[in-house]
Design a protein around this motif. Structure first.
Motif, short mmCIF file in Angstrom:
data_model
loop_
_atom_site.label_atom_id
_atom_site.label_comp_id
_atom_site.label_asym_id
_atom_site.label_seq_id
_atom_site.Cartn_x
_atom_site.Cartn_y
_atom_site.Cartn_z
N HIS A 88 0.84 -1.21 0.00
CA HIS A 88 0.00 0.00 0.00
C HIS A 88 0.87 1.25 0.00
CE1 HIS A 88 0.35 0.94 4.41
NE2 HIS A 88 0.50 -0.37 4.52
N ASP A 121 6.31 1.56 6.61
CA ASP A 121 4.90 1.14 6.45
C ASP A 121 4.18 2.05 5.47
OD1 ASP A 121 2.35 0.12 6.78
OD2 ASP A 121 2.03 1.11 8.69
N GLU A 155 -5.12 1.12 2.85
CA GLU A 155 -4.82 0.15 3.91
C GLU A 155 -4.99 0.76 5.29
OE1 GLU A 155 -2.80 -2.59 6.63
OE2 GLU A 155 -2.36 -0.47 6.36
N GLU A 156 -4.57 2.00 5.45
CA GLU A 156 -4.61 2.62 6.78
C GLU A 156 -6.03 3.05 7.17
OE1 GLU A 156 -2.20 2.14 8.51
OE2 GLU A 156 -0.35 2.21 7.34
N ASP A 182 4.62 -6.07 4.15
CA ASP A 182 4.04 -5.01 4.97
C ASP A 182 4.14 -5.41 6.44
OD1 ASP A 182 2.73 -2.67 5.65
OD2 ASP A 182 0.73 -3.48 5.30
#
Ligand SMILES: [Zn+2]
Ligand SMILES: [Zn+2]
Lengths: 456, 456
Positions: A88, A121, A155-156, A182
């Protein structure tokens, strides 16, 4: 051949780091609509890179919110396997800004670490894959296997639209196996195979007594205290040996084999006492703390409240008491069934004089585990060891990675978690960073790995 | 003779109600220094009244905060006993004003009730005593017994300076018994002898685990959950039969006699299910709800908190959990000893992996009880019945009245609680009121009572 590829990476290290800096400089914060344009820029960065490399079908796929970048390299031929690469490009917000030692979106190298939001990340790890593809293509003209790249921007914020896209365009994303970078290694420089994740379920319950808080002098003795009733109910869920005492909770849980216990023993574990300040660890009877955290199910109270919480004393009988519970599950446990067992257990243990109100947590996740002896895994371990010059350890983790369950549910293919983060990366916190050692050796690992898995 | 006194009260009813209105119109709110002048005016009202009646040694005694009014009538002779009459002229704040149907300091009669702040607590009841003294003195030239009047202005702020004054001037306030009219009857028009109050002790404890909230996926299985440890500890304090399971808790508690059980049975009890909305009452095994609330010790959780209390789920292991506990005690239980037993019990039940931090509640109170067959009590019951035309009931109460313990500690004399309030009086709330029936029949009760106890 592999040496050529690695040499290319060495020779182009500065160029790659500069390009990574460009990527990290885009504040692609997915939670905040003020950054919508930045999120699009980051998607464009990935798509442009894929186009530069000659990937086909490159597409910035629009969703209800943030786009997903797709691209494929299918020139490795029919005999080569196809991998679905997931990552991501969105990041967590960077505030509070004042706690950063350098600006979150102006990458800076200090003490061998690259400081920037997203460095670990997950933009840093996504970039490593793209750079490795570049190295292969520039030196060998192709990739060792067919690749479908899927880099999302949500994703977050819970991968809101990912499921729908993967489900609806199943054919497009289908592959022989998936690789996700990830996650992390148990220690800086310690090659780590993450071969299991725990599942998840939870609920919240409220013990209800009188319709209002009551004077303890007038009503104490007539009215069941909901806080005390809750304490009694909670104490029936788990005993002091940390064994969950809910009927059926362990049904279907496979016993740890001596092989797995050996794998777990070899993981350089965190010194829990030191890192958390507790007097001693208290794992489930019959297991070590490492075994329990990695491979045994848990039940935790995450929060509770009742009555008066201020300074001093207020002599009331609270009208209600609430507890929040979650479980981490292992293979063999169905989250929905476990939630149901908890509900049944709670309802069975409500004493006279109070009632109970249960709110089921809607999110759940099944545990994930691959056979550590699967060739896709042992090859990953070998690649890691070769790059880092150190024996690879095998770990299972108490957390969940939602996208893992998602890919497994839709495609039912092996998923290999190739993570290069370290425990010091401060994901989601100020001063996120990524060790340059992980950057260099991680890319080497990927070079070895793609070479190892090139034939079906 | 008694008839004459009562006739005087009837004839002067309007005059007395007007005078009471003057008293109630003074906003003698002791908590708020903006009312300091009003508080002094209310003290002056009491002192003036005593002077008018011919009391001697009338004094507005200054304290560190609000004055205490003293006055004595010692002309009843040596053969007559001396009573110490306690009351308070200060009142609770009246806000929120908008919830009052008439102004709190402009008394108004509606549906047989006198509405005003202080009408029941305690200016109305103090006034009744003064009016009865007036009636006796105007009709008989004296009082049937010697009287020491002690009306303070700090009851609603904890009687801060009362202890010091009574302690330092012990001789001055000394008497054969004390009468306090600052409580109520179990029902409107139901003569009630309050012959017992409960004692009080408490503590707060915190179960401490890790130095910060931890990720339940990473640490669940290694670290004892403080909230769960707290639930286990709490569940050892009391069983589901509402029996306190702390060693020694019931030591010295006298068993209820069949006489007392009969007394309690005769009290027209509150319908707890109806008034509190609970499914059913859950008294201590072997006792009725009325027996438990009135005459058996209790242990309650007043509040607790740990970890995440917001919406939804946060998968943490909380770093700590806190509970607030208080006990209501009966005669035979020493509050300090009970507190110590609780501390020992808690410390003994702390599981491995967590520590405990205990804060003892500094305030405590001993239980109070007089023999319901004491002549001072049976005469009070007789007087009540005569005035209200109804059999008197005997009750014990779960609450404490701090001044009762104070007078008992310093003087060790019988204390008679002659209260005329009713459960509908809304003490400390908007629309405080006092039934005129209590005003009239309460004064008659006092006339009968002083006559009954005139000889030693
Ligand atoms: Zn991530
Ligand atoms: Zn009062």
């Amino acid at each position: 051949m592999v040496e050529k590829v690695i040499n290319y990476l060495h020779e182009n290290r500065e160029k790659h780091l500069e390009k990574l800096n460009d990527f990290l400089s885009i504040p692609s914060v997915s939670t905040d609509s003020i950054h919508n344009n930045d999120v699009e820029q980051a998607a464009k960065f990935v798509a442009d890179y894929l186009n530069e490399l000659g990937f086909s079908s490159v597409e910035v796929m629009q969703t209800k919110k943030h786009p997903l970048v797709y691209g494929e390299w299918m020139e490795a031929g029919e005999n080569a396997p196809t991998v679905l690469l997931y990552g991501h490009y969105d990041v967590q917000p960077a505030d509070p800004y004042e706690l950063w030692d350098s600006e979150p979106f102006k990458p800076e190298v200090r003490n061998g670490r690259l400081y920037a939001r997203g460095s670990s990340d997950d933009k840093g790890q996504v970039f490593m894959h793209l750079a490795v593809f570049e190295a292969y293509i520039k030196t060998t003209g192709t990739l060792p296997l067919n690749v479908k790249v899927c880099i999302e921007g949500e994703e977050e914020i819970g991968s809101e639209n990912l499921y729908e896209i993967l489900e609806k365009q199943k054919e497009k994303f289908d592959a022989d196996f998936a690789v996700i970078s990830d996650s992390g290694m148990v220690d800086s420089g310690q090659p780590t195979i993450l071969y299991g994740l725990k599942g998840f379920t939870g609920l919240e319950f409220t013990v209800k007594g009188p319709s209002r808080d009551l004077h303890s002098g007038i009503y104490g003795g007539a009215v069941r205290n909901p806080a005390m009733a809750m304490a009694h109910i909670l104490s029936t869920l788990k005993n002091m040996d940390e064994v969950v005492t809910v009927d059926g909770f362990y049904d279907g849980v496979e016993e740890l084999t001596s092989d797995e216990r050996e794998l777990i023993k070899n993981v350089p574990g965190e010194d829990f006492v030191n890192s958390t300040g507790i007097p001693e660890t208290t794992p489930e009877q019959g297991y070590t703390a490492k075994e329990h955290t990695m491979a045994r199910p848990t039940l935790e109270i995450n929060g509770l409240y009742s009555g008066y919480q201020g300074e001093g004393t207020k002599t009331i009988i609270p009208s209600s008491a609430t507890a929040k519970l979650t479980c981490r599950l292992v293979p063999g446990q169905n989250p929905t069934r476990i939630q149901e067992l908890l509900v049944e257990h709670l309802e069975k243990n409500v004493p006279a004089g109070v009632t109970i109100d249960i709110k089921r947590e809607p999110l759940s996740a099944k545990a994930y585990k691959v056979d550590p002896n699967h060739p896709l895994i042992t090859k990953a371990a070998k690649s890691y060891s070769e790059a880092f010059g150190k024996e690879t350890v095998y770990v299972r983790m108490g957390g969940s990675i939602p996208v893992v369950e998602l890919i497994e549910t839709i495609y039912n293919i092996p998923i290999v978690l190739l993570g290069f983060g370290t425990p010091d990366d401060r994901l989601h916190s100020p001063n996120e960073s990524f060790p340059l050692e992980s950057f260099d050796k991680g890319m080497e690992t990927l070079v070895y790995y793609w070479n190892e898995v090139r034939s079906k």
